[in-house]
Write a protein that holds these residues in place. Structure first.
Motif, PDB file in Angstrom:
ATOM      1  N   ARG A   2       5.523  -9.055   6.888  1.00 24.15           N
ATOM      2  CA  ARG A   2       4.322  -9.822   6.558  1.00 24.15           C
ATOM      3  C   ARG A   2       3.150  -9.272   7.362  1.00 24.15           C
ATOM      4  N   GLU A   3       2.006  -9.126   6.695  1.00 22.50           N
ATOM      5  CA  GLU A   3       0.778  -8.699   7.367  1.00 22.50           C
ATOM      6  C   GLU A   3      -0.398  -9.391   6.706  1.00 22.50           C
ATOM      7  N   SER A   4      -1.448  -9.585   7.476  1.00 19.97           N
ATOM      8  CA  SER A   4      -2.659 -10.188   6.926  1.00 19.97           C
ATOM      9  C   SER A   4      -3.874  -9.509   7.537  1.00 19.97           C
ATOM     10  N   ALA A  21      -3.331  -2.705   1.147  1.00 17.11           N
ATOM     11  CA  ALA A  21      -2.125  -2.969   0.360  1.00 17.11           C
ATOM     12  C   ALA A  21      -1.298  -1.696   0.202  1.00 17.11           C
ATOM     13  N   ARG A  23      -1.168   0.898   2.262  1.00 18.95           N
ATOM     14  CA  ARG A  23      -0.525   1.188   3.552  1.00 18.95           C
ATOM     15  C   ARG A  23       0.634   0.229   3.816  1.00 18.95           C
ATOM     16  N   PHE A  24       0.472  -1.029   3.417  1.00 13.93           N
ATOM     17  CA  PHE A  24       1.544  -2.019   3.572  1.00 13.93           C
ATOM     18  C   PHE A  24       2.788  -1.572   2.801  1.00 13.93           C
ATOM     19  N   ARG A  27       4.496   1.350   4.536  1.00 15.85           N
ATOM     20  CA  ARG A  27       5.290   0.911   5.687  1.00 15.85           C
ATOM     21  C   ARG A  27       6.587   0.245   5.224  1.00 15.85           C
ATOM     22  N   GLU A  68       3.271 -10.454   1.893  1.00 16.86           N
ATOM     23  CA  GLU A  68       4.577 -10.760   2.466  1.00 16.86           C
ATOM     24  C   GLU A  68       5.675 -10.375   1.479  1.00 16.86           C
TER      25      GLU A  68
END
Length: 129
Positions: A2-4, A21, A23-24, A27, A68
């Motif tokens: 999860r990242e924000s 988004a 890059r998310f 990862r 997430e």
């Protein structure tokens, strides 16, 4: 996973959100806990773009993007400070523009809008596999 990230709504916000988004997802792939289809990798930036564009266009000011992964789904949540809820239009091939929520709803497995004390939260669920 999860990242924000918070945005101020300044010009270029949608571009920065799409990049975040991307890059998310990179990862998530690197961690290897979930597989991400080509379709999902193409859908996620589009959904993020549409939801952030709506937040910056219709609710000027700060907004929050949360991504997430749970199971095989990506949950995209955009929160902003305006209580006015978006209303998807009835499909109309003659209408120019204002098709964003139609697109998001067609591409996602789930879509919801929730009012909250600070404004509203728009959520979309995208299958990754």
């Amino acid at each position: 996973m999860r990242e924000s990230i918070a945005y101020d709504g300044a010009p270029g916000t949608t571009r920065r959100a799409r990049a975040f988004a991307g890059r998310f997802l990179e990862r998530a792939r690197a961690i290897g806990d979930v597989s991400i289809t080509t379709r999902a990798a193409e859908v996620v930036p589009l959904v993020v773009d549409e939801l952030i564009a709506n937040a910056t266009r219709y609710a000027p000011g700060p907004c929050l993007l949360e991504l997430e992964i749970t199971g095989h789904d990506l949950h995209v949540t955009v929160s902003d400070g305006t209580p006015t809820l978006p209303v998807p239009h009835t499909p109309d091939v003659d209408r120019i523009g204002r098709h964003g929520l139609e697109i998001v709803r067609a591409l996602c497995a789930g879509f919801a809008v929730e009012p909250n004390a600070a404004g509203k939260r728009v959520r979309a669920r995208i299958p990754l596999t």
